[in-house]
Write a protein that holds these residues in place. Structure first.
Motif, PDB file in Angstrom:
ATOM      1  N   CYS A  46       0.816  -1.221   0.000  1.00 20.60           N
ATOM      2  CA  CYS A  46       0.000   0.000   0.000  1.00 20.60           C
ATOM      3  C   CYS A  46       0.844   1.263   0.000  1.00 20.60           C
ATOM      4  O   CYS A  46       0.444   2.271  -0.589  1.00 20.60           O
ATOM      5  CB  CYS A  46      -0.956  -0.007   1.186  1.00 20.60           C
ATOM      6  SG  CYS A  46      -2.267  -1.225   0.978  1.00 20.60           S
ATOM      7  N   LEU A  47       1.996   1.228   0.629  1.00 23.56           N
ATOM      8  CA  LEU A  47       2.843   2.423   0.642  1.00 23.56           C
ATOM      9  C   LEU A  47       3.322   2.742  -0.772  1.00 23.56           C
ATOM     10  O   LEU A  47       3.369   3.914  -1.155  1.00 23.56           O
ATOM     11  CB  LEU A  47       4.018   2.251   1.597  1.00 23.56           C
ATOM     12  CG  LEU A  47       4.876   3.491   1.803  1.00 23.56           C
ATOM     13  CD1 LEU A  47       4.055   4.664   2.347  1.00 23.56           C
ATOM     14  CD2 LEU A  47       6.021   3.195   2.743  1.00 23.56           C
ATOM     15  N   ASP A  48       3.639   1.733  -1.556  1.00 26.05           N
ATOM     16  CA  ASP A  48       4.008   1.976  -2.958  1.00 26.05           C
ATOM     17  C   ASP A  48       2.864   2.646  -3.707  1.00 26.05           C
ATOM     18  O   ASP A  48       3.073   3.585  -4.478  1.00 26.05           O
ATOM     19  CB  ASP A  48       4.386   0.668  -3.667  1.00 26.05           C
ATOM     20  CG  ASP A  48       5.786   0.192  -3.379  1.00 26.05           C
ATOM     21  OD1 ASP A  48       6.557   0.920  -2.738  1.00 26.05           O
ATOM     22  OD2 ASP A  48       6.101  -0.938  -3.804  1.00 26.05           O
ATOM     23  N   ALA A  49       1.654   2.165  -3.485  1.00 26.37           N
ATOM     24  CA  ALA A  49       0.480   2.754  -4.142  1.00 26.37           C
ATOM     25  C   ALA A  49       0.289   4.198  -3.679  1.00 26.37           C
ATOM     26  O   ALA A  49       0.005   5.082  -4.495  1.00 26.37           O
ATOM     27  CB  ALA A  49      -0.765   1.923  -3.846  1.00 26.37           C
ATOM     28  N   PHE A  61       1.057  14.770   1.196  1.00 29.27           N
ATOM     29  CA  PHE A  61       1.916  14.173   2.221  1.00 29.27           C
ATOM     30  C   PHE A  61       1.380  12.805   2.615  1.00 29.27           C
ATOM     31  O   PHE A  61       0.180  12.566   2.562  1.00 29.27           O
ATOM     32  CB  PHE A  61       1.968  15.063   3.474  1.00 29.27           C
ATOM     33  CG  PHE A  61       2.526  16.426   3.210  1.00 29.27           C
ATOM     34  CD1 PHE A  61       3.893  16.611   3.095  1.00 29.27           C
ATOM     35  CD2 PHE A  61       1.691  17.517   3.074  1.00 29.27           C
ATOM     36  CE1 PHE A  61       4.418  17.876   2.851  1.00 29.27           C
ATOM     37  CE2 PHE A  61       2.198  18.782   2.824  1.00 29.27           C
ATOM     38  CZ  PHE A  61       3.568  18.955   2.710  1.00 29.27           C
ATOM     39  N   LEU A  62       2.288  11.928   3.044  1.00 27.95           N
ATOM     40  CA  LEU A  62       1.925  10.595   3.521  1.00 27.95           C
ATOM     41  C   LEU A  62       2.272  10.470   4.992  1.00 27.95           C
ATOM     42  O   LEU A  62       3.369  10.823   5.418  1.00 27.95           O
ATOM     43  CB  LEU A  62       2.675   9.514   2.736  1.00 27.95           C
ATOM     44  CG  LEU A  62       2.338   9.409   1.258  1.00 27.95           C
ATOM     45  CD1 LEU A  62       3.210   8.349   0.597  1.00 27.95           C
ATOM     46  CD2 LEU A  62       0.868   9.103   1.051  1.00 27.95           C
ATOM     47  N   GLY A  63       1.326   9.964   5.751  1.00 30.08           N
ATOM     48  CA  GLY A  63       1.532   9.753   7.178  1.00 30.08           C
ATOM     49  C   GLY A  63       1.007   8.400   7.602  1.00 30.08           C
ATOM     50  O   GLY A  63       0.628   7.576   6.769  1.00 30.08           O
ATOM     51  N   SER A  79      12.136   4.894   9.146  1.00 28.41           N
ATOM     52  CA  SER A  79      12.187   4.307   7.803  1.00 28.41           C
ATOM     53  C   SER A  79      12.310   5.371   6.721  1.00 28.41           C
ATOM     54  O   SER A  79      12.777   5.101   5.621  1.00 28.41           O
ATOM     55  CB  SER A  79      10.923   3.470   7.542  1.00 28.41           C
ATOM     56  OG  SER A  79       9.798   4.317   7.330  1.00 28.41           O
ATOM     57  N   GLY A  80      11.868   6.589   7.043  1.00 33.58           N
ATOM     58  CA  GLY A  80      11.875   7.644   6.043  1.00 33.58           C
ATOM     59  C   GLY A  80      10.771   7.496   5.004  1.00 33.58           C
ATOM     60  O   GLY A  80      10.707   8.261   4.052  1.00 33.58           O
ATOM     61  N   ALA A  81       9.899   6.524   5.189  1.00 35.00           N
ATOM     62  CA  ALA A  81       8.850   6.249   4.220  1.00 35.00           C
ATOM     63  C   ALA A  81       7.680   7.218   4.322  1.00 35.00           C
ATOM     64  O   ALA A  81       6.889   7.334   3.399  1.00 35.00           O
ATOM     65  CB  ALA A  81       8.341   4.819   4.407  1.00 35.00           C
ATOM     66  N   PHE A  82       7.579   7.907   5.437  1.00 30.86           N
ATOM     67  CA  PHE A  82       6.455   8.805   5.673  1.00 30.86           C
ATOM     68  C   PHE A  82       6.957  10.234   5.821  1.00 30.86           C
ATOM     69  O   PHE A  82       8.066  10.482   6.254  1.00 30.86           O
ATOM     70  CB  PHE A  82       5.698   8.375   6.944  1.00 30.86           C
ATOM     71  CG  PHE A  82       5.197   6.963   6.877  1.00 30.86           C
ATOM     72  CD1 PHE A  82       3.998   6.672   6.222  1.00 30.86           C
ATOM     73  CD2 PHE A  82       5.912   5.927   7.434  1.00 30.86           C
ATOM     74  CE1 PHE A  82       3.539   5.367   6.144  1.00 30.86           C
ATOM     75  CE2 PHE A  82       5.461   4.617   7.357  1.00 30.86           C
ATOM     76  CZ  PHE A  82       4.271   4.346   6.711  1.00 30.86           C
ATOM     77  N   ASP A  83       6.084  11.164   5.419  1.00 32.85           N
ATOM     78  CA  ASP A  83       6.462  12.576   5.500  1.00 32.85           C
ATOM     79  C   ASP A  83       6.290  13.104   6.904  1.00 32.85           C
ATOM     80  O   ASP A  83       6.870  14.023   7.316  1.00 32.85           O
ATOM     81  CB  ASP A  83       5.612  13.401   4.538  1.00 32.85           C
ATOM     82  CG  ASP A  83       5.834  12.969   3.088  1.00 32.85           C
ATOM     83  OD1 ASP A  83       6.998  12.848   2.685  1.00 32.85           O
ATOM     84  OD2 ASP A  83       4.839  12.756   2.382  1.00 32.85           O
TER      85      ASP A  83
END
Length: 83
Positions: A46-49, A61-63, A79-83
């Motif tokens: 889902c994070l890729d999507a 932004f993603l949280g 992880s740096g994956a989220f803003d």
């Protein structure tokens, strides 16, 4: 846990209901344990999507939200994956 297609379909339905073309913040809800964190962050997850939605301008932004233990929360942050 949703597939990418289910995730994107739900996002599109929500945007139609809200009559919006983008949102400022898209949060992945319920990252409450390592299994869900790992699943969300896996390639093709889902994070890729969500990142694709971000790249196309449909979200800014993603949280994430969580009731998880501190180690899972810190891993998600680091992880740096989220803003």
């Amino acid at each position: 846990m949703a597939t990418q297609a289910e995730f994107l379909n739900t996002f599109d339905k929500s945007m139609d209901y809200l009559r919006l073309d983008h949102v400022e913040l898209l949060s992945l809800h319920g990252i409450n344990n390592r299994t869900i964190l790992d699943w969300s962050m896996r390639e093709g997850g889902c994070l890729d999507a969500a990142r694709r939605l971000q790249a196309s301008g449909r979200c800014r932004f993603l949280g994430f939200s969580t009731h998880g233990p501190p180690d899972v929360i810190l891993e998600a942050i680091r992880s740096g994956a989220f803003d």
